[in-house]
Design a protein around this motif. Sequence first.
Motif: not given
Length: 261
Positions: A236-251
Motif C-alpha cells: 500500500i505504501d508503494s502502490k497506494g491500492t487496496t483490496p476492493g479500493g477500500l480505504s485502510l481505515e475501512e478495512l
Amino acid sequence: MTTHKLGRLHRTYDPRIPHMSALLAGQTLAPPPAAKNWGAKMPKNLGMMLNDTLGDCTCAAFYHALQVWSFNADAKKMITEPNPDVEQLYVLACGYNPRVGGEGPGGNEQHVLTYLLNSGAPMGANGQTRHKISAFIEVDPRNVDDVKRTIVDSGVAYIGLNVPQYLMPAPPAAPPKVWAVQNSNDAIIGGHAVVLTGYDADGANLISWGGWYTMTWEFFAKYVDEVYAIADTTWIDSKGTTPGGLSLEELEVQMKALTGG
C-alpha cells in the motif's frame, strides 16, 4: 522422496472474515485490465521456503507474497526471509513441532492469515521482529473478475487449491510448469497454498516451491476453492491500492471481529 511438498488443510468458513462481494455490493465496477504481471521482472528462483521438506505451503506463500510486494516497491530491496523465520511461522501459526520432525501438520489458510493479522510473521535475525498484515478479505473464486482485481489491487491473490495426482509426478520428475486440466490420474492427493502474481486471458501466473508456474483458468475453476485479498502496508505504501479500493481505515474496521478491536 519428493522435494515438492503440499500442506494446505481443508478450508474452513469463519463468518467473521468479510467477503469482497458483500463489501462491494451495489457498485458498478470497471472491468479489470486484460492482463497484469507483477512478477515479470522478478528473479526466477525465489527459494523453497522449506516447502521441499515441510508441509508449510501456507506460510511459504505469505513470504513469497512479501517478496512480490517488496520487489515492486523497490527491486533492489526485495525481502527474502531466511528459512528459520519460515519455520518459526509454521510453528506459531500451524503448530509444527520441529522436535518431532516430519512434514508437520500442514496449515489452514484462514488460521494462518488471522495469525498474521494479530501477531505477524517472524522477520529479521532470529525472527525478532514481526510483520503484520493490515487486513484480509475472502474473494469468491467463481468471480474471476474479482480474482483479477485482487491481483491488480493487492499485488497477489493468496489462494488454496485441491491438488490432483497428475500434478505431482513420481520423483525425479517435477511438477509441470503449466497446470492444466487432465482427465486421468486426477484423484485429489492433498491441498496446496500459493500466490497468484499475474494473469492474462489464458490463465494465472503463480509462485510455488520457489519457482514460477502457470495455471489455466479451467484448472483454476476446477481445483481452487479459496481466494484471499491481503492488505499489506509494504504494498500500500508503494502502490497506494487496496483490496476492493477500500480505504485502510475501512478495512481495519472490517477486521475488528478478528482482532477484538
